[in-house]
Design an enzyme around this catalytic site. Structure first.
Site, PDB file in Angstrom:
ATOM      1  CG  ASP A 143      31.928   7.572 -48.567  1.00  9.84           C
ATOM      2  OD1 ASP A 143      33.089   7.734 -48.141  1.00  9.84           O
ATOM      3  OD2 ASP A 143      31.592   7.893 -49.720  1.00  9.84           O
ATOM      4  CE1 TYR A 177      27.702  15.192 -33.919  1.00  8.62           C
ATOM      5  CE2 TYR A 177      28.863  13.948 -32.234  1.00  8.62           C
ATOM      6  CZ  TYR A 177      28.090  13.982 -33.378  1.00  8.62           C
ATOM      7  OH  TYR A 177      27.712  12.819 -33.984  1.00  8.62           O
ATOM      8  CG  ASP A 184      28.151   9.777 -32.219  1.00 12.60           C
ATOM      9  OD1 ASP A 184      27.970   8.754 -31.531  1.00 12.60           O
ATOM     10  OD2 ASP A 184      27.357  10.736 -32.228  1.00 12.60           O
ATOM     11  CG  ASP A 195      26.739   3.993 -31.472  1.00 14.51           C
ATOM     12  OD1 ASP A 195      27.544   3.802 -30.539  1.00 14.51           O
ATOM     13  OD2 ASP A 195      25.738   4.719 -31.357  1.00 14.51           O
TER      14      ASP A 195
END
Ligand code: NAD
Length: 367
Positions: free
Chosen positions: A228, A144, A252, A256
């Protein structure tokens, strides 16, 4: 008697309603655990724009620089959503705070009490005993923020975009040290998530995490998982994880995912910890609920105060080192849920209570 110095930034929507409950909880707890609180409230977010022309007014930032922690509500709402993206309350308030205090670590507990297991989208037998895990995400490095980050036009006229994933040893070390401390307060297990089969940054991540755990606490039970697989394992059996340690982008996504499988935003707290340390060597922190300002129920006394109250518990644990008092809050919230009280977001068709009733129950259950 210990004095806890922090600012309260309630923000918009349900922020002030749930912040009020959190402060009452801290007041009562201070009597039980022999600490006093020294706090002042300041505008942030939409109300900052309305009253001072800025989502993060200078006076708010200055006040935060004088304390050891920020107890944050949430910001934003329909009134401000047509502002340019850069001026939106969330972006214009939280990003500068993160920057000003070097908040490099985000801790998101994934908690689901067995009594609320029907809220989870996971299979009943998977969550029958609830969920209790903690995601520790690196917040200021990785793809990011890495440079170059740009879109260029190639000679043949097509566009090419580049993001750069970059990590330094020191960045990985400081987040790992924090994960070790968090694991020591829990069950002593860390699962570090990476993609070391394809990414150079992940090879360095894994090597550094191993060295850091060896150096600081070889008793930690350390394992590694490709991202994964971690995404699959989280829905298959979330309780296999004690502390999940991840870099920025993987965290991130996984944090969530963890929030969703825990069922309600009204129950989830979070902590962002910084480079700055107080006199006791504990990190400066920003503590906030995982959810937003809930404009649909704001001002009606219907918001679930648990996430805000649990954020205050995280503040006691990480910035003030008051583990007993933090646990007392967590147990009081658990006890209130166990007694059958439910705000609308977790009522599942039952008879909901309001913010005050849930708050009073939590206060009554503090021990
Ligand atoms: P939201 O989290 O505010 O609401 C989503 C749903 O969850 C709503 O139905 C709401 O009523 C419910 N909910 C959330 N917290 C609750 C609580 N404590 N008690 C009961 N119900 C609760 O998300 P949204 O609707 O996408 O966003 C609303 C506003 O909040 C937007 O302006 C958004 O930008 C902002 N927001 C701010 C933050 C932050 O300050 N960190 C985070 C997320 C969203």
């Amino acid at each position: 008697m210990k004095t806890l110095r922090f600012t309260t930034l309630p923000g918009d929507g349900i922020g002030p309603e749930v912040m009020d409950v959190a402060l009452k909880v801290l007041q009562k707890l201070g009597n039980l655990y022999d600490f006093s609180i020294e706090t002042s409230g300041h505008d942030v977010g939409g109300i900052g724009i309305d009253n001072h022309g800025k989502a993060l007014p200078d006076s708010t930032l200055e006040a935060c620089k004088k304390v050891d922690a920020i107890l944050f509500g949430s910001v934003g709402g329909p009134k401000w959503e047509n502002l340019p993206p850069k001026e939106q309350p969330e972006r214009a308030a939280l990003l500068p705070i993160r920057k000003a205090f070097g908040l490099f670590a985000n801790l998101r507990p994934g908690n689901l009490y067995p009594e609320l297991s029907d809220l989870s989208p996971l299979r009943a037998d998977t969550v029958a005993n609830g969920i209790d895990t903690l995601c520790v995400r690196e917040l200021t490095g990785g793809i990011y923020f890495g440079q170059p980050k740009e879109t260029t036009v190639l000679e043949n006229g097509e566009k090419q975009a580049i993001d750069t994933m970059v990590y330094r040893t020191s960045e990985i070390e400081r987040i790992t040290e924090l994960a070790i401390k968090a694991a020591e307060l829990r069950n002593g297990r860390i699962c570090s998530v990476d993609k070391a089969n394809v990414l150079e940054t992940s090879v360095l991540w894994r090597e550094t995490v191993i060295n850091c755990v060896q150096k600081h606490n070889p008793d930690i039970e350390l394992s590694h998982m490709y991202v994964d697989n971690a995404a699959m394992q989280l829905v298959r059996d979330p309780n296999q994880f004690d502390v999940l340690l991840t870099e920025n982008m993987f965290g991130d996504i996984l944090s969530d995912e963890l929030a969703v499988i825990c069922g309600s935003l009204g129950m989830l707290a979070s902590a962002s910890l910084g480079t700055q340390k107080n006199d006791a060597g504990l990190p400066f922190g920003l503590y906030e609920p995982a959810g937003g300002t809930a404009p649909d129920i704001a001002g009606k006394g219907l918001a679930n105060p648990c996430a805000q109250v649990l954020s205050a518990a995280l503040m006691l644990r990480y910035s003030f080192g008051l583990e007993g008092a933090a646990t007392s809050i967590e147990n009081a919230v658990k006890e209130s849920i166990r007694s059958g009280l439910r705000t609308g977001d977790i009522a599942m068709g039952g008879d909901p209570v309001g913010t005050d009733q849930m708050g009073n129950a939590i206060i009554d259950n503090l021990k």
